[in-house]
Write an enzyme that holds these catalytic residues in place. Structure first.
Site, mmCIF file in Angstrom:
data_model
loop_
_atom_site.group_PDB
_atom_site.id
_atom_site.type_symbol
_atom_site.label_atom_id
_atom_site.label_comp_id
_atom_site.label_asym_id
_atom_site.label_seq_id
_atom_site.Cartn_x
_atom_site.Cartn_y
_atom_site.Cartn_z
ATOM 1 N N TYR A 48 0.848 -1.264 -0.231
ATOM 2 C CA TYR A 48 -0.126 -0.061 -0.124
ATOM 3 C C TYR A 48 0.944 0.843 -0.230
ATOM 4 C CZ TYR A 48 -3.301 3.350 1.069
ATOM 5 O OH TYR A 48 -3.884 4.615 1.243
ATOM 6 N N TRP B 200 1.338 5.192 -2.336
ATOM 7 C CA TRP B 200 0.849 6.667 -3.338
ATOM 8 C C TRP B 200 1.428 6.100 -4.033
ATOM 9 C CZ3 TRP B 200 -1.984 11.822 -3.770
ATOM 10 C CH2 TRP B 200 -2.983 11.440 -2.933
HETATM 11 N N1 LIG Z 1 -1.533 18.927 1.447
HETATM 12 C C1 LIG Z 1 -1.786 17.447 1.990
HETATM 13 N N2 LIG Z 1 -3.360 17.178 1.358
HETATM 14 C C2 LIG Z 1 -3.093 15.794 1.337
HETATM 15 C C3 LIG Z 1 -2.753 15.075 1.829
HETATM 16 C C4 LIG Z 1 -1.531 15.089 2.270
HETATM 17 O O1 LIG Z 1 -1.092 14.473 3.100
HETATM 18 N N3 LIG Z 1 -0.893 16.635 1.795
HETATM 19 N N4 LIG Z 1 -3.297 13.237 1.799
HETATM 20 C C5 LIG Z 1 -4.779 13.459 1.048
HETATM 21 C C6 LIG Z 1 -5.147 12.412 0.933
HETATM 22 S S1 LIG Z 1 -3.791 10.448 1.040
HETATM 23 C C7 LIG Z 1 -6.570 11.965 2.219
HETATM 24 S S2 LIG Z 1 -6.770 10.554 1.838
HETATM 25 C C8 LIG Z 1 -6.772 13.241 2.214
HETATM 26 C C9 LIG Z 1 -7.837 13.012 3.877
HETATM 27 O O2 LIG Z 1 -8.581 13.838 3.754
HETATM 28 P P1 LIG Z 1 -8.902 14.126 5.062
HETATM 29 O O3 LIG Z 1 -9.576 12.545 5.914
HETATM 30 O O4 LIG Z 1 -10.448 15.292 4.528
HETATM 31 O O5 LIG Z 1 -8.724 15.078 5.999
HETATM 32 P P2 LIG Z 1 -7.989 15.088 6.956
HETATM 33 O O6 LIG Z 1 -6.287 16.606 7.645
HETATM 34 O O7 LIG Z 1 -6.661 13.468 8.106
HETATM 35 O O8 LIG Z 1 -8.778 15.169 8.183
HETATM 36 C C10 LIG Z 1 -9.667 16.145 8.011
HETATM 37 C C11 LIG Z 1 -10.203 17.145 9.336
HETATM 38 O O9 LIG Z 1 -10.869 16.186 9.871
HETATM 39 C C12 LIG Z 1 -11.001 16.734 11.477
HETATM 40 N N5 LIG Z 1 -11.707 15.933 11.932
HETATM 41 C C13 LIG Z 1 -10.618 14.888 12.813
HETATM 42 N N6 LIG Z 1 -11.544 13.409 13.570
HETATM 43 C C14 LIG Z 1 -12.892 14.366 13.006
HETATM 44 C C15 LIG Z 1 -14.109 13.971 13.760
HETATM 45 O O10 LIG Z 1 -13.722 12.711 14.565
HETATM 46 N N7 LIG Z 1 -14.841 14.781 13.511
HETATM 47 C C16 LIG Z 1 -15.244 15.831 12.916
HETATM 48 N N8 LIG Z 1 -16.335 16.395 12.486
HETATM 49 N N9 LIG Z 1 -14.175 15.780 12.636
HETATM 50 C C17 LIG Z 1 -12.779 15.833 12.796
HETATM 51 C C18 LIG Z 1 -9.132 17.419 11.358
HETATM 52 O O11 LIG Z 1 -9.663 18.639 12.142
HETATM 53 C C19 LIG Z 1 -9.187 17.472 9.801
HETATM 54 O O12 LIG Z 1 -8.003 18.859 9.989
HETATM 55 O O13 LIG Z 1 -6.452 14.353 2.067
HETATM 56 C C20 LIG Z 1 -5.250 14.853 0.972
HETATM 57 N N10 LIG Z 1 -4.637 15.475 0.973
HETATM 58 N N1 LIG Z 2 -1.816 8.720 12.139
HETATM 59 C C1 LIG Z 2 -2.835 8.095 10.921
HETATM 60 N N2 LIG Z 2 -2.137 7.680 10.045
HETATM 61 C C2 LIG Z 2 -2.661 7.690 8.924
HETATM 62 C C3 LIG Z 2 -3.884 8.749 7.985
HETATM 63 C C4 LIG Z 2 -3.791 9.371 9.203
HETATM 64 O O1 LIG Z 2 -4.911 10.974 8.947
HETATM 65 N N3 LIG Z 2 -3.890 10.017 10.468
HETATM 66 N N4 LIG Z 2 -3.467 8.855 6.875
HETATM 67 C C5 LIG Z 2 -3.469 7.197 6.108
HETATM 68 C C6 LIG Z 2 -3.731 7.659 4.156
HETATM 69 S S1 LIG Z 2 -5.228 8.120 3.953
HETATM 70 C C7 LIG Z 2 -3.222 7.297 4.166
HETATM 71 S S2 LIG Z 2 -3.020 7.734 2.134
HETATM 72 C C8 LIG Z 2 -1.574 6.742 4.073
HETATM 73 C C9 LIG Z 2 -0.132 6.848 3.218
HETATM 74 O O2 LIG Z 2 0.957 6.090 2.994
HETATM 75 P P1 LIG Z 2 1.997 6.394 1.861
HETATM 76 O O3 LIG Z 2 1.071 6.483 0.885
HETATM 77 O O4 LIG Z 2 2.203 4.913 2.187
HETATM 78 O O5 LIG Z 2 2.448 7.239 2.471
HETATM 79 P P2 LIG Z 2 3.604 8.287 1.788
HETATM 80 O O6 LIG Z 2 4.689 8.636 2.623
HETATM 81 O O7 LIG Z 2 3.290 8.790 0.114
HETATM 82 O O8 LIG Z 2 4.664 6.954 1.263
HETATM 83 C C10 LIG Z 2 4.654 6.509 -0.268
HETATM 84 C C11 LIG Z 2 6.398 6.311 -0.210
HETATM 85 O O9 LIG Z 2 7.034 5.852 -1.390
HETATM 86 C C12 LIG Z 2 7.905 6.226 -2.084
HETATM 87 N N5 LIG Z 2 8.496 6.192 -3.733
HETATM 88 C C13 LIG Z 2 8.165 7.523 -4.191
HETATM 89 N N6 LIG Z 2 8.044 7.376 -5.356
HETATM 90 C C14 LIG Z 2 8.831 6.205 -5.116
HETATM 91 C C15 LIG Z 2 9.605 5.636 -6.636
HETATM 92 O O10 LIG Z 2 9.071 5.668 -7.982
HETATM 93 N N7 LIG Z 2 9.353 4.600 -6.658
HETATM 94 C C16 LIG Z 2 9.375 3.791 -4.885
HETATM 95 N N8 LIG Z 2 9.922 2.820 -5.154
HETATM 96 N N9 LIG Z 2 8.850 4.213 -4.007
HETATM 97 C C17 LIG Z 2 8.549 5.843 -4.102
HETATM 98 C C18 LIG Z 2 8.288 7.835 -0.810
HETATM 99 O O11 LIG Z 2 10.251 7.878 -0.646
HETATM 100 C C19 LIG Z 2 7.663 7.011 0.110
HETATM 101 O O12 LIG Z 2 8.382 6.051 1.023
HETATM 102 O O13 LIG Z 2 -1.859 7.493 5.598
HETATM 103 C C20 LIG Z 2 -2.288 6.825 6.149
HETATM 104 N N10 LIG Z 2 -1.880 7.218 7.506
HETATM 105 MO MO LIG Z 3 -5.484 9.078 1.982
#
Ligand SMILES: Nc1nc2c(c(=O)[nH]1)N[C@H]1C(S)=C(S)[C@@H](COP(=O)(O)OP(=O)(O)OC[C@H]3O[C@@H](n4cnc5c(=O)[nH]c(N)nc54)[C@H](O)[C@@H]3O)O[C@H]1N2
Ligand SMILES: Nc1nc2c(c(=O)[nH]1)N[C@H]1C(S)=C(S)[C@@H](COP(=O)(O)OP(=O)(O)OC[C@H]3O[C@@H](n4cnc5c(=O)[nH]c(N)nc54)[C@H](O)[C@@H]3O)O[C@H]1N2
Ligand SMILES: [Mo]
Length: 773
Positions: free
Chosen positions: A113, A115
């Site tokens: 898993y 991105w």
């Molecule tokens: N810059 C940046 N943008 C991203 C990402 C990133 O790593 N960096 N990750 C991307 C990815 S993979 C994803 S999945 C999305 C995630 O998108 P989201 O899941 O929407 O993003 P989060 O920032 O985890 O949470 C949004 C807000 O939900 C609020 N929240 C948390 N728990 C609760 C709750 O129980 N109730 C309510 N009402 N609010 C709550 C928190 O205050 C938080 O700021 O973001 C994407 N966008």
């Molecule tokens: N506590 C908490 N945990 C969370 C979340 C949260 O809201 N709260 N959000 C969750 C969510 S929504 C998500 S999507 C996950 C995200 O979790 P991940 O998608 O696992 O996080 P990334 O840091 O994007 O990991 C990408 C990795 O790929 C490597 N990489 C980038 N490009 C390449 C390439 O071309 N080749 C190879 N081999 N490697 C590469 C990067 O260096 C990095 O190590 O985290 C989850 N974890």
């Molecule tokens: Mo995500």
């Protein structure tokens, strides 16, 4: 390449122009068509030439000395030895052959898993899965960390997971028709930096401003005030975390008892309203979900709940839910309840009405665009037919032979002997990292491809250096964006890095299946093939695209604007018999017989308030009185580019800031800038306090993304020095239905810390040189 040159490229955080000078990357500029480029692109040069690049293939010293499976408890602390490509690939091929021979495909975990990068051909996770599938299969992962609970729940309720994974009611419809936009979990602009696959345009600031200028009123329901931009002038309703379902049940009680529900809609388009109504009125279990009841649980005043309910019923209302809501214990419930509230109001399928998910979660959600598919690298089928729900990885590694209930089925965890990861970072994404560390010691061999010495690379046995997107040819784009991009190679690979594809070609050749892995195609042949698939799909929708050479030369292609507003469930609304939902009843299921048949106490057959394992109302809050929210980081994507200047600028003394309310800080003698220790029974980490009334009392926010930096590598339970919230979070499935991750469910305590240990997350990895035998 001598002299200056410019080429176009793409990241998950936006398209950009890459400037090179004599073959060296010297700068990047935003794609000129992007109205609001993300600052995250600024880190490109720095990350490409980072001293943290994995420059050579490397193997953990104990493994080189004593063979596979040696001293697995030393993963993360053993030194690495530089080995050439041949030795590294021979080792990996031999291990794949050995484990497959002894344990079959069920011995290899290749879900991987993560991105990866934006380019869709060189998408590392897809490359790995194709490679393992073609070689006989592996244990795969299904669903995702982002919206795993919704992905499984929504098909039972509305017949599809499209409202979370795909097209939603578009912002032009909202701007034109919505009176009130209620954002559960907010619309946080930090999340609009990124789109999976990469955006050409960052459109959310534009569309939200347009909606506001058109008179849409916003309410943000979130424990954090800054979860919505100032320009929307939103009213803030701050519930306790993980109590949104109770709050919504309180709203439902008002709508039902004050006869504000749309009975004709419920009658024609839904099933099970009588069951939900009985529950809300207390006829099911003797407890009515009145506003007073909801106030007791959520901490939001009953009067505010009543007036919000009445306001929602008085005009065109759009109910939005962030993805974060369902990344919590029982995360299915708030999503089901959002659909139910929208059904009670009867505006589903109308312009600017109804519900939708993720508007504050990702750039491009609700962006008016044509339904054209993004390019996708075909992984083929997993012949082993084995998979686990993505967030159950530690359960699987720790419990071979144990069972896992999942969406009406019972899975048996396989006995994993080899883990192969490319393009993801489990030491970023997984919950309860000390538990993951224990699980991580069990496999005999762990292979990781990464571009940098990330935590997952540091905890591997074999590390193979991957190129960045600028060091290979690719194409990219997202179905949520109008642009498709050429991603021509701009520079030669840094160090000995190779593309994931090239690595797998050589491994497949060693294992005797190169032809089925590559289908005889090389890099540019594949890029052309992916482009051809997109043009074919576009042509089927009446959209003509240029031939490949013209596209590649132009650098990008822009889809024509859509002809109509997108309205979720419009067809169903127009004619529910001709366009029924793909649910058993063909209708919106407010009660699901199918879920009832599973008999899951943790996911009953209608939306319900179920206490999360940890929350501010639970007995555990006596010892750990603060609810930890670990949201997405604004200055990076997950853990990617955490060592960059932009990411480091937000840190305080090299650590992640933790937001804490003034009342909570004062009681503990904590001031802004103080190093603090966050802890619970699962672990402890150090962060830097930021005292702010942006958060409600009892809530602390520590964004994800800090590279895991344990004080005693390999030892579960030590102090994490950098501020990685996942040493504190709960590793539990949302329910037996979806088994999503419960990252947002965690109670902690915080105390000032005098002698905070030095952060070593970005310490360079010095490779030992192999001594010739
Ligand atoms: N810059 C940046 N943008 C991203 C990402 C990133 O790593 N960096 N990750 C991307 C990815 S993979 C994803 S999945 C999305 C995630 O998108 P989201 O899941 O929407 O993003 P989060 O920032 O985890 O949470 C949004 C807000 O939900 C609020 N929240 C948390 N728990 C609760 C709750 O129980 N109730 C309510 N009402 N609010 C709550 C928190 O205050 C938080 O700021 O973001 C994407 N966008
Ligand atoms: N506590 C908490 N945990 C969370 C979340 C949260 O809201 N709260 N959000 C969750 C969510 S929504 C998500 S999507 C996950 C995200 O979790 P991940 O998608 O696992 O996080 P990334 O840091 O994007 O990991 C990408 C990795 O790929 C490597 N990489 C980038 N490009 C390449 C390439 O071309 N080749 C190879 N081999 N490697 C590469 C990067 O260096 C990095 O190590 O985290 C989850 N974890
Ligand atoms: Mo995500």
């Amino acid at each position: 390449m001598p002299g200056p040159s410019t080429s176009i490229s793409l990241s998950h955080w936006g398209a950009f122009l890459a400037d090179t000078e004599d073959g060296r990357l010297v700068g990047v500029r935003p794609f000129p068509r992007d109205p609001a480029p993300s600052p995250i692109i600024e880190n490109t040069v720095e990350m490409v030439y980072s001293p943290l690049r994995v420059a050579e293939p490397a193997i953990r010293e104990s493994v080189l000395r004593s063979g596979p499976g040696a001293a697995t408890e030393r993963r993360g602390s053993d030194p690495f030895v530089s080995v050439g490509w041949d030795q590294a690939l021979d080792f990996v091929a031999a291990e794949l052959r050995r484990i497959r021979g002894e344990h079959g495909p069920g011995g290899i975990f290749g879900g991987s898993y993560g991105w990866s990068s934006a380019g869709r051909f060189h998408h590392a996770r897809s490359q790995l899965r194709r490679f393992l599938f073609a070689g006989g299969g592996c244990v795969d992962q299904v669903t995702n960390y982002s919206w795993g609970a919704a992905q499984v729940l929504l098909p039972h309720v509305v017949g599809t997971h499209q409202p979370v994974s795909g097209r939603n009611t578009s912002w032009d419809s909202i701007a034109r028709h919505t009176d009130l936009f209620v954002a559960f979990g907010g619309l946080n602009p930090k999340n609009w930096n990124v789109t999976a696959g990469g955006p050409g345009e960052h459109m959310m600031p534009h569309w939200t401003r347009r909606a506001r200028e058109s008179g849409v009123e916003f309410v943000v329901v979130s424990p954090v005030r800054s979860d919505i931009p100032d320009w929307l002038g939103a009213e803030w309703i701050p519930p306790r975390p993980n109590t949104d379902t109770a709050l919504m049940l309180g709203i439902a009680h008002v709508l039902i008892t004050e006869h504000l529900v749309d009975a004709a809609f419920l009658d024609r388009y839904t099933t099970g309203y009588d069951r939900l109504r009985a529950y809300v009125l207390g006829e099911e279990n003797g407890v009515a979900t009145t506003p007073d009841w909801a106030a007791e649980i959520s901490g939001v005043e009953a009067g505010a709940i009543r007036s919000l309910a009445r306001r929602m019923a008085s005009g065109r209302t759009f109910i939005a839910g962030s993805w974060s809501l369902q990344r919590a214990d029982h995360g299915e419930q708030p999503y089901w309840m959002i659909v139910a509230l929208a059904a009670l109001l009867g505006q589903i399928g109308l312009p600017g009405g109804g519900y939708g998910f993720g508007y504050g979660s990702l750039n491009g959600v609700g962006n008016p665009s044509r339904a054209l598919p993004a390019p996708q690298f075909p992984t083929g089928r997993n012949p082993a037919g084995l998979a686990i729900p993505v967030a159950r990885v530690a359960d699987m590694l720790l419990g071979p032979g144990e069972t896992c209930e999942f969406d009406g089925r019972t899975l048996i965890y396989p006995d994993i002997r080899m883990v192969y990861w490319a393009g993801g970072n489990p030491f970023h994404h997984h919950q309860d990292l000390n538990r993951l560390l224990r699980a991580w010691r069990r496999p005999e061999t762990i292979v990781v491809h990464d571009t940098w010495w990330t935590p997952v690379a540091r905890f591997a046995d074999v590390v193979l250096p991957a190129t960045t997107t600028l060091e290979r040819n690719d194409l990219g784009g997202s179905s949520r964006d109008r642009f498709l991009f050429a991603m021509p190679q701009a520079i030669a690979p840094v160090g000995a890095a190779r593309s994931d594809f090239a690595i797998f070609c050589d491994l497949a050749a060693r294992l005797g299946y190169e032809a089925s892995f590559t289908e005889g195609l090389r890099e540019m042949d594949w890029v052309r093939r992916l482009y051809a698939a997109v043009t074919e799909a576009a042509s089927a929708k009446g959209v003509a695209m240029p031939d490949f050479d013209a596209f590649w030369h132009a650098g990008y292609w822009e889809a024509p604007p859509p002809e109509t507003e997108e309205i979720l469930h419009a067809d169903f609304r127009a004619d529910p018999l001709a366009a029924p939902l793909a649910t058993p009843s063909g209708r919106i299921e407010l009660y699901s017989e199918r879920i009832a048949s599973f008999g899951y106490a943790d996911c009953p057959p209608h939306p319900a308030w179920l206490e999360p394992a940890e929350w501010l109302g639970s007995p555990k809050a006596g010892r750990f009185p603060l609810h930890l929210i670990s949201s997405q980081p604004g200055t990076k994507l997950h853990s990617q580019s955490d060592p960059s200047a932009l990411s480091r600028a937000r840190k305080v003394g090299g650590r992640e800031p933790v937001l804490i309310h003034p009342a909570d800080a004062e009681r503990r003698g904590i001031r802004t800038g103080s190093p603090v220790r966050l802890f619970n029974d699962r672990g402890a980490c150090v962060a830097a306090a930021r005292v702010t009334a942006e958060v409600r009392p009892g809530v602390v926010v520590l964004q994800t993304g800090a590279w895991f930096d344990p004080s005693e590598p390999g030892q579960a339970g030590g102090l994490e020095r950098h501020g990685n919230p996942n040493v504190l979070t709960l590793d539990k499935g949302t329910s037996r239905l979806a088994q999503g991750c419960s990252a947002m469910t965690a109670l902690v305590e915080i105390e000032p810390l005098q002698d905070a240990p030095e952060v070593k997350a970005f310490a360079p990895v010095a490779l030992k040189r192999a001594v010739p035998a």
